[in-house]
Design a protein around this motif. Sequence first.
Motif, PDB file in Angstrom:
ATOM      1  N   MET A 113       3.108   3.809  -5.380  1.00  0.00           N
ATOM      2  CA  MET A 113       3.115   5.173  -4.902  1.00  0.00           C
ATOM      3  C   MET A 113       1.729   5.769  -5.171  1.00  0.00           C
ATOM      4  O   MET A 113       1.230   5.681  -6.279  1.00  0.00           O
ATOM      5  CB  MET A 113       4.212   5.954  -5.623  1.00  0.00           C
ATOM      6  N   ILE A 114       1.155   6.369  -4.148  1.00  0.00           N
ATOM      7  CA  ILE A 114      -0.195   6.908  -4.260  1.00  0.00           C
ATOM      8  C   ILE A 114      -0.155   8.408  -3.987  1.00  0.00           C
ATOM      9  O   ILE A 114       0.406   8.846  -2.974  1.00  0.00           O
ATOM     10  CB  ILE A 114      -1.143   6.203  -3.263  1.00  0.00           C
ATOM     11  N   LYS A 115      -0.717   9.181  -4.894  1.00  0.00           N
ATOM     12  CA  LYS A 115      -0.784  10.634  -4.735  1.00  0.00           C
ATOM     13  C   LYS A 115      -1.672  10.966  -3.535  1.00  0.00           C
ATOM     14  O   LYS A 115      -2.753  10.404  -3.383  1.00  0.00           O
ATOM     15  CB  LYS A 115      -1.346  11.264  -6.010  1.00  0.00           C
ATOM     16  N   ASN A 116      -1.208  11.866  -2.705  1.00  0.00           N
ATOM     17  CA  ASN A 116      -1.929  12.229  -1.490  1.00  0.00           C
ATOM     18  C   ASN A 116      -3.020  13.268  -1.793  1.00  0.00           C
ATOM     19  O   ASN A 116      -3.009  14.383  -1.277  1.00  0.00           O
ATOM     20  CB  ASN A 116      -0.962  12.756  -0.426  1.00  0.00           C
ATOM     21  N   THR A 117      -3.974  12.900  -2.610  1.00  0.00           N
ATOM     22  CA  THR A 117      -5.073  13.801  -2.984  1.00  0.00           C
ATOM     23  C   THR A 117      -6.047  14.008  -1.831  1.00  0.00           C
ATOM     24  O   THR A 117      -6.796  14.982  -1.824  1.00  0.00           O
ATOM     25  CB  THR A 117      -5.837  13.266  -4.202  1.00  0.00           C
ATOM     26  N   GLN A 118      -6.017  13.110  -0.837  1.00  0.00           N
ATOM     27  CA  GLN A 118      -6.914  13.215   0.314  1.00  0.00           C
ATOM     28  C   GLN A 118      -6.332  14.108   1.414  1.00  0.00           C
ATOM     29  O   GLN A 118      -6.965  14.318   2.434  1.00  0.00           O
ATOM     30  CB  GLN A 118      -7.194  11.829   0.915  1.00  0.00           C
ATOM     31  N   ASN A 119      -5.102  14.582   1.205  1.00  0.00           N
ATOM     32  CA  ASN A 119      -4.400  15.398   2.212  1.00  0.00           C
ATOM     33  C   ASN A 119      -4.293  14.689   3.562  1.00  0.00           C
ATOM     34  O   ASN A 119      -4.538  15.275   4.616  1.00  0.00           O
ATOM     35  CB  ASN A 119      -5.059  16.770   2.366  1.00  0.00           C
ATOM     36  N   ILE A 120      -3.904  13.433   3.503  1.00  0.00           N
ATOM     37  CA  ILE A 120      -3.693  12.638   4.717  1.00  0.00           C
ATOM     38  C   ILE A 120      -2.551  13.264   5.521  1.00  0.00           C
ATOM     39  O   ILE A 120      -1.506  13.602   4.971  1.00  0.00           O
ATOM     40  CB  ILE A 120      -3.375  11.175   4.359  1.00  0.00           C
ATOM     41  N   SER A 121      -2.747  13.406   6.820  1.00  0.00           N
ATOM     42  CA  SER A 121      -1.763  14.068   7.682  1.00  0.00           C
ATOM     43  C   SER A 121      -0.716  13.123   8.253  1.00  0.00           C
ATOM     44  O   SER A 121       0.447  13.492   8.402  1.00  0.00           O
ATOM     45  CB  SER A 121      -2.473  14.744   8.853  1.00  0.00           C
ATOM     46  N   LYS A 122      -1.132  11.916   8.607  1.00  0.00           N
ATOM     47  CA  LYS A 122      -0.197  10.976   9.230  1.00  0.00           C
ATOM     48  C   LYS A 122      -0.691   9.558   8.992  1.00  0.00           C
ATOM     49  O   LYS A 122      -1.893   9.296   9.084  1.00  0.00           O
ATOM     50  CB  LYS A 122      -0.075  11.246  10.722  1.00  0.00           C
ATOM     51  N   ILE A 123       0.256   8.665   8.728  1.00  0.00           N
ATOM     52  CA  ILE A 123      -0.044   7.247   8.550  1.00  0.00           C
ATOM     53  C   ILE A 123       0.830   6.474   9.533  1.00  0.00           C
ATOM     54  O   ILE A 123       2.031   6.741   9.654  1.00  0.00           O
ATOM     55  CB  ILE A 123       0.251   6.790   7.102  1.00  0.00           C
TER      56      ILE A 123
ATOM     57  N   VAL B 282      12.318   6.613  -1.485  1.00  0.00           N
ATOM     58  CA  VAL B 282      11.264   6.499  -2.506  1.00  0.00           C
ATOM     59  C   VAL B 282      10.207   7.593  -2.347  1.00  0.00           C
ATOM     60  O   VAL B 282       9.748   8.154  -3.338  1.00  0.00           O
ATOM     61  CB  VAL B 282      10.615   5.102  -2.457  1.00  0.00           C
ATOM     62  N   PHE B 283       9.825   7.923  -1.112  1.00  0.00           N
ATOM     63  CA  PHE B 283       8.679   8.805  -0.890  1.00  0.00           C
ATOM     64  C   PHE B 283       9.025  10.190  -0.348  1.00  0.00           C
ATOM     65  O   PHE B 283       8.194  11.081  -0.389  1.00  0.00           O
ATOM     66  CB  PHE B 283       7.679   8.132   0.052  1.00  0.00           C
ATOM     67  N   ASN B 284      10.211  10.374   0.195  1.00  0.00           N
ATOM     68  CA  ASN B 284      10.639  11.645   0.764  1.00  0.00           C
ATOM     69  C   ASN B 284       9.554  12.289   1.637  1.00  0.00           C
ATOM     70  O   ASN B 284       9.103  13.405   1.372  1.00  0.00           O
ATOM     71  CB  ASN B 284      11.087  12.608  -0.344  1.00  0.00           C
ATOM     72  N   PRO B 285       9.124  11.587   2.699  1.00  0.00           N
ATOM     73  CA  PRO B 285       8.059  12.140   3.545  1.00  0.00           C
ATOM     74  C   PRO B 285       8.541  13.364   4.321  1.00  0.00           C
ATOM     75  O   PRO B 285       9.737  13.571   4.501  1.00  0.00           O
ATOM     76  CB  PRO B 285       7.741  10.981   4.487  1.00  0.00           C
ATOM     77  N   ASP B 286       7.593  14.147   4.789  1.00  0.00           N
ATOM     78  CA  ASP B 286       7.933  15.306   5.623  1.00  0.00           C
ATOM     79  C   ASP B 286       8.477  14.865   6.978  1.00  0.00           C
ATOM     80  O   ASP B 286       9.317  15.537   7.560  1.00  0.00           O
ATOM     81  CB  ASP B 286       6.703  16.195   5.823  1.00  0.00           C
ATOM     82  N   PHE B 287       7.987  13.741   7.473  1.00  0.00           N
ATOM     83  CA  PHE B 287       8.479  13.165   8.729  1.00  0.00           C
ATOM     84  C   PHE B 287       8.419  11.659   8.586  1.00  0.00           C
ATOM     85  O   PHE B 287       7.478  11.115   8.014  1.00  0.00           O
ATOM     86  CB  PHE B 287       7.608  13.594   9.918  1.00  0.00           C
ATOM     87  N   LEU B 288       9.423  10.984   9.142  1.00  0.00           N
ATOM     88  CA  LEU B 288       9.461   9.525   9.097  1.00  0.00           C
ATOM     89  C   LEU B 288      10.119   9.009  10.366  1.00  0.00           C
ATOM     90  O   LEU B 288      11.188   9.477  10.759  1.00  0.00           O
ATOM     91  CB  LEU B 288      10.243   9.045   7.874  1.00  0.00           C
ATOM     92  N   SER B 289       9.477   8.046  10.994  1.00  0.00           N
ATOM     93  CA  SER B 289      10.036   7.346  12.143  1.00  0.00           C
ATOM     94  C   SER B 289       9.812   5.854  11.921  1.00  0.00           C
ATOM     95  O   SER B 289       8.688   5.435  11.641  1.00  0.00           O
ATOM     96  CB  SER B 289       9.344   7.798  13.431  1.00  0.00           C
ATOM     97  N   VAL B 290      10.882   5.085  12.032  1.00  0.00           N
ATOM     98  CA  VAL B 290      10.777   3.629  11.953  1.00  0.00           C
ATOM     99  C   VAL B 290      11.318   3.074  13.268  1.00  0.00           C
ATOM    100  O   VAL B 290      12.472   3.302  13.612  1.00  0.00           O
ATOM    101  CB  VAL B 290      11.547   3.048  10.752  1.00  0.00           C
ATOM    102  N   CYS B 291      10.461   2.366  13.984  1.00  0.00           N
ATOM    103  CA  CYS B 291      10.832   1.762  15.258  1.00  0.00           C
ATOM    104  C   CYS B 291      10.652   0.251  15.155  1.00  0.00           C
ATOM    105  O   CYS B 291       9.623  -0.222  14.663  1.00  0.00           O
ATOM    106  CB  CYS B 291       9.956   2.314  16.375  1.00  0.00           C
ATOM    107  N   ALA B 292      11.655  -0.492  15.600  1.00  0.00           N
ATOM    108  CA  ALA B 292      11.567  -1.954  15.673  1.00  0.00           C
ATOM    109  C   ALA B 292      11.478  -2.344  17.137  1.00  0.00           C
ATOM    110  O   ALA B 292      12.363  -2.013  17.935  1.00  0.00           O
ATOM    111  CB  ALA B 292      12.779  -2.602  15.026  1.00  0.00           C
ATOM    112  N   ASN B 293      10.409  -3.025  17.479  1.00  0.00           N
ATOM    113  CA  ASN B 293      10.229  -3.541  18.834  1.00  0.00           C
ATOM    114  C   ASN B 293      10.491  -5.045  18.813  1.00  0.00           C
ATOM    115  O   ASN B 293       9.844  -5.779  18.064  1.00  0.00           O
ATOM    116  CB  ASN B 293       8.801  -3.273  19.314  1.00  0.00           C
ATOM    117  N   VAL B 294      11.457  -5.470  19.607  1.00  0.00           N
ATOM    118  CA  VAL B 294      11.809  -6.886  19.703  1.00  0.00           C
ATOM    119  C   VAL B 294      11.554  -7.320  21.137  1.00  0.00           C
ATOM    120  O   VAL B 294      12.268  -6.917  22.054  1.00  0.00           O
ATOM    121  CB  VAL B 294      13.272  -7.129  19.299  1.00  0.00           C
ATOM    122  N   ASN B 295      10.515  -8.127  21.303  1.00  0.00           N
ATOM    123  CA  ASN B 295      10.125  -8.582  22.633  1.00  0.00           C
ATOM    124  C   ASN B 295      10.326 -10.082  22.817  1.00  0.00           C
ATOM    125  O   ASN B 295      10.144 -10.582  23.908  1.00  0.00           O
ATOM    126  CB  ASN B 295       8.655  -8.227  22.898  1.00  0.00           C
TER     127      ASN B 295
END
Length: 105
Positions: free
Chosen positions: A1-11, A77-90
């Motif tokens: 777990m890394i503290k968001n000291t850089q104020n990263i907006s989206k990963i 674990v992280f309780n993000p403000d927004f989270l989307s998990v998409c699985a692409n099966v091709n």
Amino acid sequence: MIKNTQNISKIVMRPFAECLCEIGQDWYHIDFEVIFVPHDYYPDYMKVTEFVSKNINGKEMNIEDAVNKLWEMLNDVFNPDFLSVCANVNQSTTHFPVSVMKIKK
């Protein structure tokens, strides 16, 4: 777990896995796309890779269960403000390409 000291907006993370479909009894490849808006912390990417390797890759599960497993770990674990998990099966020999997504709004 890394503290968001850089104020990263989206990963955006793109882990991948191979699973055995419990329905079609055939191996398939998942390309995940995770959109993660951190609150106070964001994940160590090596730990996400380790989680996928230990808990999803090589396991017998359907696409929906794989999405849910990764989503629940990141959310719990992280309780993000927004989270989307998409699985692409091709690359399935039993059905057409499919994308399955779970979103925290």
